[in-house]
Design a protein around this motif. Structure first.
Motif, PDB file in Angstrom:
ATOM      1  N   ILE A  16       0.840  -1.203   0.000  1.00  0.00           N
ATOM      2  CA  ILE A  16       0.000   0.000   0.000  1.00  0.00           C
ATOM      3  C   ILE A  16       0.874   1.251   0.000  1.00  0.00           C
ATOM      4  O   ILE A  16       0.623   2.201  -0.756  1.00  0.00           O
ATOM      5  CB  ILE A  16      -0.942  -0.011   1.221  1.00  0.00           C
ATOM      6  CG1 ILE A  16      -1.983  -1.117   1.071  1.00  0.00           C
ATOM      7  CG2 ILE A  16      -1.625   1.344   1.380  1.00  0.00           C
ATOM      8  CD1 ILE A  16      -2.850  -1.316   2.311  1.00  0.00           C
ATOM      9  N   ALA A  17       1.905   1.266   0.857  1.00  0.00           N
ATOM     10  CA  ALA A  17       2.805   2.425   0.933  1.00  0.00           C
ATOM     11  C   ALA A  17       3.541   2.639  -0.386  1.00  0.00           C
ATOM     12  O   ALA A  17       3.688   3.780  -0.853  1.00  0.00           O
ATOM     13  CB  ALA A  17       3.801   2.240   2.074  1.00  0.00           C
TER      14      ALA A  17
ATOM     15  N   ASP B  53       1.221   4.106  -2.959  1.00  0.00           N
ATOM     16  CA  ASP B  53       1.014   5.538  -2.716  1.00  0.00           C
ATOM     17  C   ASP B  53       2.148   6.359  -3.329  1.00  0.00           C
ATOM     18  O   ASP B  53       1.916   7.417  -3.933  1.00  0.00           O
ATOM     19  CB  ASP B  53       0.932   5.819  -1.217  1.00  0.00           C
ATOM     20  CG  ASP B  53      -0.406   5.401  -0.620  1.00  0.00           C
ATOM     21  OD1 ASP B  53      -1.356   5.176  -1.393  1.00  0.00           O
ATOM     22  OD2 ASP B  53      -0.496   5.298   0.616  1.00  0.00           O
ATOM     23  N   LYS B  54       3.388   5.882  -3.178  1.00  0.00           N
ATOM     24  CA  LYS B  54       4.529   6.597  -3.737  1.00  0.00           C
ATOM     25  C   LYS B  54       4.487   6.576  -5.255  1.00  0.00           C
ATOM     26  O   LYS B  54       4.846   7.566  -5.913  1.00  0.00           O
ATOM     27  CB  LYS B  54       5.836   5.994  -3.228  1.00  0.00           C
ATOM     28  CG  LYS B  54       6.061   6.198  -1.735  1.00  0.00           C
ATOM     29  CD  LYS B  54       5.993   7.673  -1.389  1.00  0.00           C
ATOM     30  CE  LYS B  54       5.888   7.922   0.094  1.00  0.00           C
ATOM     31  NZ  LYS B  54       5.652   9.358   0.397  1.00  0.00           N
TER      32      LYS B  54
ATOM     33  N   GLU C  12       1.810   6.516  -7.008  1.00  0.00           N
ATOM     34  CA  GLU C  12       0.763   7.463  -7.396  1.00  0.00           C
ATOM     35  C   GLU C  12       1.272   8.907  -7.317  1.00  0.00           C
ATOM     36  O   GLU C  12       0.970   9.734  -8.181  1.00  0.00           O
ATOM     37  CB  GLU C  12      -0.462   7.285  -6.504  1.00  0.00           C
ATOM     38  CG  GLU C  12      -1.654   8.118  -6.938  1.00  0.00           C
ATOM     39  CD  GLU C  12      -2.910   7.801  -6.160  1.00  0.00           C
ATOM     40  OE1 GLU C  12      -3.821   8.656  -6.115  1.00  0.00           O
ATOM     41  OE2 GLU C  12      -2.990   6.692  -5.584  1.00  0.00           O
ATOM     42  N   GLU C  13       2.052   9.204  -6.278  1.00  0.00           N
ATOM     43  CA  GLU C  13       2.651  10.534  -6.177  1.00  0.00           C
ATOM     44  C   GLU C  13       3.581  10.803  -7.363  1.00  0.00           C
ATOM     45  O   GLU C  13       3.594  11.905  -7.916  1.00  0.00           O
ATOM     46  CB  GLU C  13       3.434  10.659  -4.874  1.00  0.00           C
ATOM     47  CG  GLU C  13       2.578  10.736  -3.625  1.00  0.00           C
ATOM     48  CD  GLU C  13       3.420  10.883  -2.365  1.00  0.00           C
ATOM     49  OE1 GLU C  13       4.337  11.734  -2.375  1.00  0.00           O
ATOM     50  OE2 GLU C  13       3.184  10.154  -1.387  1.00  0.00           O
TER      51      GLU C  13
ATOM     52  N   SER D 123      -4.583  -3.615  -5.227  1.00  0.00           N
ATOM     53  CA  SER D 123      -5.228  -3.303  -3.947  1.00  0.00           C
ATOM     54  C   SER D 123      -6.549  -4.052  -3.860  1.00  0.00           C
ATOM     55  O   SER D 123      -7.485  -3.756  -4.588  1.00  0.00           O
ATOM     56  CB  SER D 123      -5.453  -1.792  -3.824  1.00  0.00           C
ATOM     57  OG  SER D 123      -6.089  -1.478  -2.629  1.00  0.00           O
TER      58      SER D 123
ATOM     59  N   ARG E 184      -0.015   9.131   3.302  1.00  0.00           N
ATOM     60  CA  ARG E 184      -1.434   8.803   3.155  1.00  0.00           C
ATOM     61  C   ARG E 184      -1.845   7.648   4.067  1.00  0.00           C
ATOM     62  O   ARG E 184      -2.985   7.592   4.541  1.00  0.00           O
ATOM     63  CB  ARG E 184      -1.737   8.446   1.697  1.00  0.00           C
ATOM     64  CG  ARG E 184      -3.211   8.156   1.444  1.00  0.00           C
ATOM     65  CD  ARG E 184      -3.446   7.699   0.026  1.00  0.00           C
ATOM     66  NE  ARG E 184      -3.423   8.822  -0.892  1.00  0.00           N
ATOM     67  CZ  ARG E 184      -3.630   8.682  -2.208  1.00  0.00           C
ATOM     68  NH1 ARG E 184      -3.820   7.494  -2.719  1.00  0.00           N
ATOM     69  NH2 ARG E 184      -3.605   9.741  -2.991  1.00  0.00           N
ATOM     70  N   ILE E 185      -0.921   6.738   4.319  1.00  0.00           N
ATOM     71  CA  ILE E 185      -1.235   5.584   5.154  1.00  0.00           C
ATOM     72  C   ILE E 185      -1.412   5.985   6.617  1.00  0.00           C
ATOM     73  O   ILE E 185      -1.899   5.196   7.430  1.00  0.00           O
ATOM     74  CB  ILE E 185      -0.129   4.507   5.001  1.00  0.00           C
ATOM     75  CG1 ILE E 185      -0.682   3.120   5.330  1.00  0.00           C
ATOM     76  CG2 ILE E 185       1.096   4.834   5.875  1.00  0.00           C
ATOM     77  CD1 ILE E 185       0.210   1.976   4.911  1.00  0.00           C
TER      78      ILE E 185
ATOM     79  N   HIS F 194      -7.526   7.323   4.758  1.00  0.00           N
ATOM     80  CA  HIS F 194      -7.744   7.031   3.343  1.00  0.00           C
ATOM     81  C   HIS F 194      -7.816   5.525   3.091  1.00  0.00           C
ATOM     82  O   HIS F 194      -8.695   5.040   2.365  1.00  0.00           O
ATOM     83  CB  HIS F 194      -6.628   7.649   2.498  1.00  0.00           C
ATOM     84  CG  HIS F 194      -6.806   7.419   1.028  1.00  0.00           C
ATOM     85  ND1 HIS F 194      -7.570   8.260   0.240  1.00  0.00           N
ATOM     86  CD2 HIS F 194      -6.329   6.452   0.202  1.00  0.00           C
ATOM     87  CE1 HIS F 194      -7.551   7.821  -0.994  1.00  0.00           C
ATOM     88  NE2 HIS F 194      -6.808   6.727  -1.062  1.00  0.00           N
ATOM     89  N   HIS F 195      -6.893   4.760   3.664  1.00  0.00           N
ATOM     90  CA  HIS F 195      -6.855   3.311   3.442  1.00  0.00           C
ATOM     91  C   HIS F 195      -7.591   2.533   4.535  1.00  0.00           C
ATOM     92  O   HIS F 195      -7.558   1.297   4.536  1.00  0.00           O
ATOM     93  CB  HIS F 195      -5.403   2.833   3.384  1.00  0.00           C
ATOM     94  CG  HIS F 195      -4.653   3.318   2.187  1.00  0.00           C
ATOM     95  ND1 HIS F 195      -5.013   3.012   0.888  1.00  0.00           N
ATOM     96  CD2 HIS F 195      -3.550   4.117   2.092  1.00  0.00           C
ATOM     97  CE1 HIS F 195      -4.169   3.578   0.052  1.00  0.00           C
ATOM     98  NE2 HIS F 195      -3.285   4.260   0.754  1.00  0.00           N
TER      99      HIS F 195
END
Length: 502
Positions: free
Chosen positions: A201-202, A205-206, A208-209, A364, A485-486, A490-491
């Motif tokens: 998940i982490a 997120d990176k 996506e950034e 996910s 975000r984690i 959000h998650h």
């Protein structure tokens, strides 16, 4: 006037830009130059440490009217994808004929300035399309780009995003993520207790950034006059197959980001001073339009004072434009942004390893059950905040506050709460202090996550917000980065979160 005041210059900016007030030029990376054209450059040599000179001249490249043709990549000539020679990545080999052609042209040029440009660009392996014969780019006649101008504030916003992402991938921050954030009570209770899943998940997120950052770089590239910067999205897609870490890339990318952030600081100051200039001009125009009901001499003195202030402010703004992104050529900044994208792509894989590779395979799961994807994260954060207020100030809360909280509960929580209340039996162990203590124990780890969620939803809401927060980046303790975000709702699993409320 915001986080950066023009009247009190930051020492960090002064140190970086002590010698550029008159030129508006900052240094290139590892810019060791000499008056002559280099016969040969050792591309495997260890880079020298950052010096004051390097931080002063990031764009020190003389203008030329001719372009040396670049070497072709024989395997990919007709695939329609831009062949960028990544300045900080592995260099493609130049043919002997190209070297001879370059040597011939440089011999005719015979100027010290041109020699310096060739040496700097060759040493850096620059991805700009001038003078470097070992580039993997095909290019003909050079296209002189436009200055960034008003687009400077959007470019600065993008650079700050890239800087934040780069900082979050540092060894200290990744260590903090793995040892403190992921094992925390909130993450474990609301998201997952599976560390492999949390790492995926982490890492996602990176990614996506990075996608957001590279997307903005692509947009700026399409605005360039030079077509080699167009359609960079297809070029970035090819990076997915390149996952080998490169030490030289990391060292040079960090220097490049320092230079870009120095320009961002000046651009932030320019942003505020342009607003001040607008106020000066409005005051001056308003004074001119006032009715002539005062002494002529007094009015003339007042106008003269305003005119002098306006002139001084305009001069200050012109000076800041020269020092900031406003006066830079978009193509020159694009070169550096592309290098940063390449570096971040490799750094994310370096930081997360197998977890980054598993993103595309496993993805996910149960995505629809997460608060963020359901658009409920902020709403649930507000509910948690209200509950915390009721618990901590139970004796002084107005009666209608409880009604407001109940009406704002999601239907599932209302239904579960009604069922519990109907079957609730008062037992001796369920005293008010006991219930309050249990709630406070849960709120102790739940409230910070709710606060993080609220804070995250108010970040970078508009293009100039970076200008107000830019100075705060310099005051952050070493290793500290923005919220992950984690660390928010959000998650968070919807069912797990609702069970806490009910």
């Amino acid at each position: 006037m915001g986080g950066i005041c023009s009247k009190s210059r930051r020492s960090t900016v002064e140190d970086v830009a002590a010698n550029i007030a008159s030129t508006g030029i900052l240094p290139n990376v590892n810019g060791h130059v000499s008056a002559g054209v280099p016969a040969k450059v050792n591309r495997n040599s260890t880079p020298s440490p950052v010096t004051d000179k390097q931080l002063r001249d990031p764009f020190m490249v003389p203008e030329t009217n001719t372009m040396v043709p670049y070497g072709m990549i024989s395997d990919d000539v007709n695939d329609g994808i831009p062949h960028l020679s990544r300045a900080l990545s592995q260099k493609s080999r130049a043919t002997k004929s190209k070297v001879s052609e370059v040597s011939s042209r440089l011999g005719k040029a015979g100027t010290a300035g041109l020699g310096k440009a060739v040496e700097v660009l060759d040493t850096l392996g620059s991805s700009m399309t001038n003078l470097n014969p070992s580039s993997g780019f095909t290019s003909g006649v050079t296209t002189k780009g436009n200055k960034i101008s008003i687009l400077a504030f959007e470019v600065a916003n993008t650079i700050v995003k890239g800087s934040n992402l780069m900082q979050s991938l540092s060894k200290d921050n990744i260590k903090h993520l793995k040892e403190s954030v992921l094992p925390s009570e909130g993450v474990q209770n609301l998201i997952s207790r599976d560390m492999d899943e949390l790492l995926r998940i982490a890492a996602a997120d990176k990614r996506e950034e990075l996608s957001v950052f590279s997307g903005e770089v692509v947009r700026f590239g399409n605005r360039c006059k030079d077509p080699q910067w167009h359609n960079l999205d297809r070029y970035f897609e090819k990076l997915g197959t390149e996952l080998t870490p490169q030490r030289q890339l990391k060292e040079d990318a960090e220097i490049v980001m320092q230079q870009l952030m120095a320009l961002v600081q000046y651009t932030a100051e320019l942003y505020h001073e342009l607003h001040a200039l607008d106020r000066f001009e409005q005051d001056y125009r308003r004074k001119l339009q006032e009715e002539d009901n005062s002494n002529t001499t007094q009015k003339g003195d007042s106008l003269a004072l305003l005119r002098a202030e306006l002139k001084s402010q305009r001069k200050h703004v012109r000076s800041l434009k020269k020092k900031s992104l406003w006066s830079k050529i978009l193509e020159e900044v694009m070169e550096k942004l592309v290098d940063i994208v390449h570096y971040l792509h490799l750094e994310i894989h370096e930081a997360f390893g197998v977890a980054d590779t598993d993103i595309a395979v496993k993805g996910s799961q149960n995505h629809h059950k997460k608060l963020g994807s359901a658009g409920l994260a902020l709403h649930y954060a507000n509910i948690i905040t209200q509950i915390d207020t009721l618990v901590s100030r139970s004796s002084s809360v107005p009666p209608n506050t409880r009604d407001t909280l109940y009406q704002g509960l999601p239907p599932g929580i209302k239904s579960a709460l009604r069922s519990k209340l109907q079957s609730f039996q008062v037992k001796e162990e369920h005293t008010v202090p006991h219930i309050k203590a249990e709630m406070e124990k849960t709120l102790q780890w739940l409230v910070p996550i709710a606060a993080n969620t609220t804070k995250a939803h108010h970040g970078f809401g508009w293009v100039g917000e970076w200008a107000n927060t830019g100075s705060e980046m310099n005051r952050k303790p070493t290793g500290q980065t923005d919220l992950l975000r984690i660390e928010t709702l959000h998650h968070a699993d919807k069912n797990k979160t609702e069970s806490l409320h009910s």
